[in-house]
Design a protein around this motif. Structure first.
Motif, PDB file in Angstrom:
ATOM      1  N   GLU A 178       0.840  -1.201   0.000  1.00 41.20           N
ATOM      2  CA  GLU A 178       0.000   0.000   0.000  1.00 41.20           C
ATOM      3  C   GLU A 178       0.879   1.256   0.000  1.00 41.20           C
ATOM      4  OE1 GLU A 178      -3.070   1.215  -1.049  1.00 41.20           O
ATOM      5  OE2 GLU A 178      -3.013  -0.960  -0.761  1.00 41.20           O
ATOM      6  N   ARG A 181       2.296   1.800  -3.347  1.00 40.67           N
ATOM      7  CA  ARG A 181       1.273   2.359  -4.250  1.00 40.67           C
ATOM      8  C   ARG A 181       1.205   3.877  -4.091  1.00 40.67           C
ATOM      9  NH1 ARG A 181      -1.774  -2.353  -3.265  1.00 40.67           N
ATOM     10  NH2 ARG A 181      -2.052  -3.528  -5.192  1.00 40.67           N
ATOM     11  N   VAL A 188       0.074   4.565 -10.602  1.00 39.06           N
ATOM     12  CA  VAL A 188      -1.018   3.739 -10.069  1.00 39.06           C
ATOM     13  C   VAL A 188      -2.366   4.338 -10.480  1.00 39.06           C
ATOM     14  CG1 VAL A 188      -2.141   2.984  -7.915  1.00 39.06           C
ATOM     15  CG2 VAL A 188       0.362   2.807  -8.159  1.00 39.06           C
ATOM     16  N   PHE A 194       0.164  -3.313 -11.295  1.00 41.03           N
ATOM     17  CA  PHE A 194       0.952  -3.297 -10.059  1.00 41.03           C
ATOM     18  C   PHE A 194       0.888  -4.720  -9.503  1.00 41.03           C
ATOM     19  CE2 PHE A 194       2.063  -2.646  -5.708  1.00 41.03           C
ATOM     20  CZ  PHE A 194       2.780  -1.477  -5.640  1.00 41.03           C
TER      21      PHE A 194
END
Ligand code: UGA
Length: 436
Positions: A178, A181, A188, A194
């Motif tokens: 996370e 990201r 993203v 991803f």
């Protein structure tokens, strides 16, 4: 987000500047004081299109800084490891000295919840070995391989075609993915694939990709060898098979083969690692890929000898290109420079020119003659050899113009980049790689 980038070479310097350009606050750290000095002043230490601009902007904005002091990493949320993993001296395996040193020096400056993101290309199993050391400092290790191409590095970093994160199992890994990201938020947001996976897969994705690309190049170069004994034309062959979407035309450029700081060492390290794992035979073909690749340099030299009537002794040979590929000043394992060195060793009077790589080339091979100006380099040459397909040589050098400067009319096209028909029509003896 506050980020640190350990290692400011081709990978790290671009990564640091690119991350600052998308809004992060970044400190780049390297043990090389000269490099840090240059970067701190906003001077790109190597030629990479677009780098100078984002470097200057980052420093001016206050979001990008560089230092040799590893303690400056403290306070960053993600620490990228972008140091080199060169080939070991006297062996094919990767040398992990710099990766280990970077991680060890970073450990005292980590805080609970930090993420250490490995970007260096490493043998599969490396991340699993490092993970405990990182975890003991309260941080989480992820492996986040880099797929940038030199010459397109800025674009590839900001807008990659995929992102890969090897993370530990469970909630800790999910949280780390996370955070990554968030780091790569513009890519993203636009839906860039991803892929979240385990360490081993992430490490292997990187070497598998480079092994595939190297194999593709050597495949077409093997076809060039067959073309040479059958009178076929490998460029037409590549066009024809490349129309099959399953094959694709990219990386089917036959010529003097691949070089650079990645493909050659990565396939060797991969083969060496597979041997260690007892699976040497699985990638045994990579040794063949390497051998085909190196043979093409011999072939180019052979063609120059042929073009000059059997001997290059005292003949003036203009070598167009020194970088391992265009849009780069990198001469690491450059096939272009290797061809120049071999011709020089055979007694030719070699003059090397390149729009960007002369300084680097001179450092490694001071015995060669270098000229910045293309036209000066080819003046009075008995033969021209194109070894790096810069536009200055491939598109912008007309055979008629060359004829006004050279002594001879022989051209060896080591990258199959010239219009053979046009050069022949202008009275030149044209020699391609795998072409009649
Ligand atoms: C390569 C990979 O393409 C990147 O995806 C990877 O991230 C990078 O290595 C890395 O591991 O860091 P790079 O070394 O910048 O990138 O160069 P490439 O564009 O792959 O070219 C490698 C060599 O292959 C060059 O010498 C080039 O002239 C040669 N080549 C390329 C050919 O001989 N024929 C072709 O058709 C294509």
């Amino acid at each position: 987000m506050r980020l640190s980038v350990i290692g400011c070479g081709y990978l790290g310097a671009v990564h640091a500047a690119a991350m600052a350009s998308i809004g992060h606050e970044v400190v780049g750290i390297d043990v090389d004081a000269r490099k840090i000095d240059a970067l701190s002043k906003g001077d790109a230490p190597f030629f990479e299109p677009g780098l100078q601009e984002i470097l200057t902007d980052g420093i001016r904005s206050g979001r990008l800084s560089f230092t040799t002091d590893i303690s400056a990493a403290a306070g960053a949320k993600v620490h990228f490891i972008g140091v080199g993993t060169p080939q070991q001296v006297g062996a094919h395996a990767a040398d992990l000295t710099y990766v280990n040193a970077a991680v060890d020096s970073l450990l005292p400056h980590l805080s609970d919840g930090d993420i250490v993101a490995g970007k260096s290309t490493v043998p599969v199993g490396t991340a699993a070995e490092l993970a405990d050391r990182v975890a003991a400092s309260g941080a989480t290790l992820v492996w986040n391989p880099e797929f940038l191409r030199e010459g397109w590095a800025v674009q590839d970093t900001i807008d990659p075609d995929r992102l890969v994160a090897g993370v530990p199992a469970g909630a800790e890994g999910e949280r780390a993915a996370e955070v990554l990201r968030e780091v790569y938020h513009p890519a993203v947001a636009k839906g860039t694939p991803f892929i979240v996976t385990d360490y081993a897969t992430a490490e292997l994705v990187k070497v598998a990709a480079n092994a595939f690309l190297a194999t593709k190049i050597s495949f077409i170069n093997a076809m060039a060898e067959i073309a040479e004994v059958t009178g076929a034309d490998v460029t037409q062959l590549a066009d024809a098979i490349g129309h099959d979407a399953r094959i694709g035309r990219r990386f089917l450029g036959a010529g003097i083969g691949f070089g650079g700081g990645c493909l050659p060492k990565d396939i060797r390290a991969f083969a060496a690692r597979a041997e260690e794992l007892g699976r040497g035979e699985s990638v045994g073909f990579l040794r063949e890929v390497d051998a085909i690749n190196l043979r093409r340099r011999d072939r180019a030299v052979q063609l120059v000898i042929e073009a000059l009537g059997g001997s290059v002794v005292d003949k003036k040979v203009a070598v167009l290109g020194a970088a391992f590929k265009p849009h780069s000043d990198d001469v690491r394992d450059s096939p272009a420079l290797d061809v120049a060195v071999r011709l020089n060793g055979l007694g030719a009077k070699v003059v090397v020119t390149d729009p960007q790589a002369i300084e680097n080339a001179r450092r490694v091979h001071p015995q060669l003659n270098y000229l910045t100006e293309r036209d000066e380099a080819i003046r009075d040459a008995d033969a021209i050899v194109l070894v790096t397909e810069w536009d200055e040589y491939r598109r912008e050098l007309s055979p008629d113009h060359a004829s006004t400067l050279t002594a001879g009319r022989a051209v060896v096209d080591g990258r199959n980049g010239l219009d053979a028909a046009a050069w022949r029509a202008a009275g030149w003896a044209y020699y391609g790689m795998g072409r009649p």
